[in-house]
Design an enzyme around this catalytic site. Structure first.
Site, mmCIF file in Angstrom:
data_model
loop_
_atom_site.group_PDB
_atom_site.id
_atom_site.type_symbol
_atom_site.label_atom_id
_atom_site.label_comp_id
_atom_site.label_asym_id
_atom_site.label_seq_id
_atom_site.Cartn_x
_atom_site.Cartn_y
_atom_site.Cartn_z
ATOM 1 N N ASN A 250 1.042 -2.468 5.508
ATOM 2 C CA ASN A 250 0.400 -1.403 5.864
ATOM 3 C C ASN A 250 -0.792 -1.041 4.249
ATOM 4 O O ASN A 250 -1.940 -0.325 5.258
ATOM 5 C CB ASN A 250 0.804 -0.378 4.905
ATOM 6 N N LYS B 20 -8.457 -6.378 12.478
ATOM 7 C CA LYS B 20 -7.096 -5.527 13.215
ATOM 8 C C LYS B 20 -7.206 -6.446 14.317
ATOM 9 O O LYS B 20 -6.368 -6.548 14.995
ATOM 10 C CB LYS B 20 -7.768 -3.985 13.402
ATOM 11 N N TYR C 283 -13.657 -4.307 10.053
ATOM 12 C CA TYR C 283 -12.445 -3.054 10.262
ATOM 13 C C TYR C 283 -12.061 -3.699 11.469
ATOM 14 O O TYR C 283 -10.685 -4.459 11.547
ATOM 15 C CB TYR C 283 -12.352 -1.709 10.373
ATOM 16 N N GLY D 145 0.863 -1.465 -0.067
ATOM 17 C CA GLY D 145 -0.085 0.020 -0.094
ATOM 18 C C GLY D 145 1.254 1.533 0.402
ATOM 19 O O GLY D 145 0.784 2.521 0.518
ATOM 20 N N ALA E 271 -12.737 -6.251 13.295
ATOM 21 C CA ALA E 271 -11.814 -7.892 13.399
ATOM 22 C C ALA E 271 -11.121 -8.113 12.588
ATOM 23 O O ALA E 271 -9.659 -9.265 12.931
ATOM 24 C CB ALA E 271 -13.392 -8.161 12.603
ATOM 25 N N SER F 22 -4.460 -0.648 14.458
ATOM 26 C CA SER F 22 -5.149 0.487 14.610
ATOM 27 C C SER F 22 -6.117 0.243 15.921
ATOM 28 O O SER F 22 -6.134 -0.708 16.901
ATOM 29 C CB SER F 22 -6.705 0.433 13.854
ATOM 30 N N GLY G 235 17.685 10.466 -3.642
ATOM 31 C CA GLY G 235 18.759 9.901 -3.487
ATOM 32 C C GLY G 235 18.376 8.897 -3.154
ATOM 33 O O GLY G 235 19.565 7.821 -3.310
#
Length: 239
Positions: free
Chosen positions: A90, A164, A160, A13, A162, A147, A54
């Site tokens: 991520n 996490k 969400y 991500g 569940a 989170s 760079g």
């Protein structure tokens, strides 16, 4: 803080938001970076940004819900840079809705990205890390972007939360399997709101993605003998 010279990092991500900020900062800090995203253009734009500052980077397309794609992304990283030291899990998805209104398709969409995808990428990374030569005593480090929903559920966020919570359990189980093989596993729990596409439209105080990336870099930069299981990142309240 230690730099990341000599290390190789794969960021899922990485095309925008937290993922892009982390990838760019790691690139500026000496790590060679594999930028991945569902969008080839987005992944390449992040790699180009790292080059412009760079750093050294490459890009590949990755849909984390596809286990074969996760395997291929790790293989491409090793082909490009010779090893994989850090995986930043991520990539995420969020669909808001009450439980009774959530369709199976919506549920699967979130679980597929936020939990299954984390598993697929971690599995592919571990398979590479366990057999590679340690770098300063460490074979690898898997860092999950979690989170506050992973430690405390909230209304209209069941899928969400569940996913996490599942990430926490996955990380704890994986840690027990790989610590004795010199692989670190850390969950970075964001107990606040980070400014990103996911948080757009929410009228709440927000942490800038670039500021949060500094925390992730700190976690990856601790001495080889130090292993952090979980870190909870909050937000200073403006006075």
């Amino acid at each position: 803080m230690r730099d990341l010279d000599g290390r190789v990092t794969l960021v899922t991500g990485a095309g925008r938001g937290i993922g892009r900020s982390v990838a760019e900062l790691f690139g500026r800090s000496g790590s060679r970076v594999m930028s991945t995203a569902r969008s080839t253009d987005a992944a390449e734009a992040t790699a180009d940004s790292i080059h412009a500052s760079g750093g050294i980077a490459a890009a590949c397309t990755l849909d984390v819900t596809d286990p074969l794609a996760a395997d291929a992304a790790v293989a491409r990283t090793v082909e490009e840079f010779g090893r994989l030291d850090i995986l930043i899990n991520n990539a995420g998805n969020f669909v808001r809705g009450r439980v009774e209104d959530t369709t199976p398709e919506q549920w699967d969409e979130v679980i597929g990205t936020d939990l299954n995808g984390v598993f697929y990428c971690a599995r592919a990374a571990v398979r590479q890390m366990v057999d590679q030569t340690p770098f300063e005593g460490v074979r690898g480090h898997i860092i999950g972007m979690n989170s506050g929903a992973g430690i405390r559920g909230f209304p209209t966020g069941a899928s969400y939360s569940a996913a996490k919570w599942g990430m926490i359990g996955l990380a704890e189980s994986l840690r027990g399997e790989v610590t004795d093989r010199a692989i670190k596993v850390t969950e970075v729990v964001i107990a606040s709101t980070v400014r990103s596409g996911m948080s757009a439209g929410r009228d709440v105080p927000k942490i800038e993605a670039d500021d949060f990336a500094e925390t992730v870099l700190a976690v990856a930069s601790f001495a080889p003998s130090v292993a952090i299981s979980q870190i909870v990142v909050g937000q200073m309240v403006p006075q």
